[in-house]
Design an enzyme around this catalytic site. Sequence first.
Site, PDB file in Angstrom:
ATOM      1  N   ARG A  93       0.823  -1.218   0.000  1.00 30.30           N
ATOM      2  CA  ARG A  93       0.000   0.000   0.000  1.00 30.30           C
ATOM      3  C   ARG A  93       0.856   1.266   0.000  1.00 30.30           C
ATOM      4  O   ARG A  93       0.343   2.347  -0.218  1.00 30.30           O
ATOM      5  CB  ARG A  93      -0.977  -0.034   1.189  1.00 30.30           C
ATOM      6  N   GLN A  94       2.161   1.111   0.240  1.00 36.83           N
ATOM      7  CA  GLN A  94       3.059   2.276   0.127  1.00 36.83           C
ATOM      8  C   GLN A  94       3.676   2.258  -1.274  1.00 36.83           C
ATOM      9  O   GLN A  94       4.864   2.044  -1.454  1.00 36.83           O
ATOM     10  CB  GLN A  94       4.130   2.203   1.199  1.00 36.83           C
ATOM     11  N   HIS A 127      -1.663  -5.287  -4.496  1.00 36.21           N
ATOM     12  CA  HIS A 127      -2.587  -4.182  -4.196  1.00 36.21           C
ATOM     13  C   HIS A 127      -2.810  -3.299  -5.424  1.00 36.21           C
ATOM     14  O   HIS A 127      -3.925  -2.853  -5.682  1.00 36.21           O
ATOM     15  CB  HIS A 127      -2.041  -3.373  -3.019  1.00 36.21           C
ATOM     16  N   LYS A 191     -16.975   6.609  -0.761  1.00 35.69           N
ATOM     17  CA  LYS A 191     -16.843   7.247   0.556  1.00 35.69           C
ATOM     18  C   LYS A 191     -16.578   8.730   0.367  1.00 35.69           C
ATOM     19  O   LYS A 191     -15.689   9.102  -0.384  1.00 35.69           O
ATOM     20  CB  LYS A 191     -15.634   6.656   1.289  1.00 35.69           C
ATOM     21  N   ASP A 217     -12.662  -7.163  -2.203  1.00 38.43           N
ATOM     22  CA  ASP A 217     -11.531  -6.248  -2.023  1.00 38.43           C
ATOM     23  C   ASP A 217     -10.263  -7.097  -1.924  1.00 38.43           C
ATOM     24  O   ASP A 217     -10.338  -8.317  -1.771  1.00 38.43           O
ATOM     25  CB  ASP A 217     -11.729  -5.411  -0.752  1.00 38.43           C
ATOM     26  N   SER A 222      -7.926  -3.166   9.161  1.00 42.28           N
ATOM     27  CA  SER A 222      -8.686  -2.876  10.386  1.00 42.28           C
ATOM     28  C   SER A 222     -10.143  -3.319  10.244  1.00 42.28           C
ATOM     29  O   SER A 222     -10.853  -3.478  11.231  1.00 42.28           O
ATOM     30  CB  SER A 222      -8.659  -1.378  10.669  1.00 42.28           C
ATOM     31  N   GLY A 224     -12.402  -1.519   8.818  1.00 46.96           N
ATOM     32  CA  GLY A 224     -13.258  -0.331   8.746  1.00 46.96           C
ATOM     33  C   GLY A 224     -13.933  -0.175   7.392  1.00 46.96           C
ATOM     34  O   GLY A 224     -15.166  -0.016   7.305  1.00 46.96           O
TER      35      GLY A 224
HETATM   36  C1  R5P Z   1      -7.348   0.023   0.142  1.00 48.02           C
HETATM   37  O1  R5P Z   1      -7.131   0.593  -0.928  1.00 48.02           O
HETATM   38  C2  R5P Z   1      -7.450  -1.466   0.234  1.00 48.02           C
HETATM   39  O2  R5P Z   1      -7.921  -2.021  -0.967  1.00 48.02           O
HETATM   40  C3  R5P Z   1      -8.357  -1.860   1.388  1.00 48.02           C
HETATM   41  O3  R5P Z   1      -9.659  -1.398   1.132  1.00 48.02           O
HETATM   42  C4  R5P Z   1      -7.871  -1.298   2.694  1.00 48.02           C
HETATM   43  O4  R5P Z   1      -6.502  -1.561   2.869  1.00 48.02           O
HETATM   44  C5  R5P Z   1      -8.648  -1.915   3.839  1.00 48.02           C
HETATM   45  O5  R5P Z   1      -8.193  -1.369   5.037  1.00 48.02           O
HETATM   46  P1  R5P Z   1      -9.109  -1.387   6.340  1.00 48.02           P
HETATM   47  O6  R5P Z   1      -9.615  -2.780   6.524  1.00 48.02           O
HETATM   48  O7  R5P Z   1      -8.170  -0.942   7.431  1.00 48.02           O
HETATM   49  O8  R5P Z   1     -10.233  -0.401   6.136  1.00 48.02           O
END
Ligand code: R5P
Length: 311
Positions: A93-94, A127, A191, A217, A222, A224
């Site tokens: 993700r980085q 990702h 969002k 996804d 987390s 969230g």
């Molecule tokens: C973000 O772009 C990824 O595809 C995931 O949606 C994200 O990493 C999920 O993170 P979390 O479960 O903390 O909301």
Amino acid sequence: MKILAGNSNLPLARAIASYLELPLTDASVRRFADEEVFVEIHENVRGEDVFVVQSTSYPVNDNLMELLICIDALRRASAKRITAVVPYFGYARQDRKSGPRTPISAKLVANLITQAGADRVLAVDLHAAQIQGFFDIPTDNLFAAPVMAADIQARYGTDQLMVVSPDVGGVVRARALARRLDNAPLAIVDKRRDKPGQSEVMNIIGDVKDRRCILIDDIIDSGGTLCNAAQALMDAGATSVTAYLTHGVLSGGAVARVEASALKELVITDTILPTEAAQDCGKIRLLSIAPLIGEAIRRIADETSVSSLFD
Ligand code: R5P
């Protein structure tokens, strides 16, 4: 061909080896008293085509270091070709500078793996597909979508199904899954935070009323993103929401969040070894992608097509 396993996900490495009807390479990947990683390969690998299976999941830095040291040991033992099989590629993700004076850690990790001596990389649902370009060695990015689609067809059928991306960034992935489900319709959760400090508004693009929604996804961290999306879909009239995620990072209180969420079920693959809490959670089910990775390894070794696995 030989399969060497790091410690990050031994059950997955064993399942891949069993698919290929091979024993795991006899080796010790252990720690010295001061926690330095030490690798010793107990059988000859000279001239061999070796696949090192190691997800760079939690504890990410330890697991990454194990991977690098395994590759170094194999290179110095004259393996002919070394493939880093990284089912979950941490730091993904980085993948860009998120602000001034910040790193691109995914690129740094790609450089480290290459410099350690890997000749190829095999990953699952990176990702961002562009991460393939961070490596200047051949990199195969496998998709969990066919495995997920087969499971959805078997468990849920396609009647009244709607595939949903929990954010705008995941639309390509969601569309690819929808295509495999008799071209199921697609919805997107968008969002928005109109002003700083105001609470998040979840806009749903698409009519999910009376639909059985499948959220897809790459990562649940987390929880969230996913739990909020599930609630927004139920509020918009969906009859149920099930989620399919490739990488169950599930950090912090994610499992409790999933348990308390509007989700009917969360299906994760085994790219990351699930914690005990995840295994004990009644809403979480594990789907193995060992056969997919095993088949890709077989095809790489035989020099036949990997992409045709996804036709
Ligand atoms: C973000 O772009 C990824 O595809 C995931 O949606 C994200 O990493 C999920 O993170 P979390 O479960 O903390 O909301």
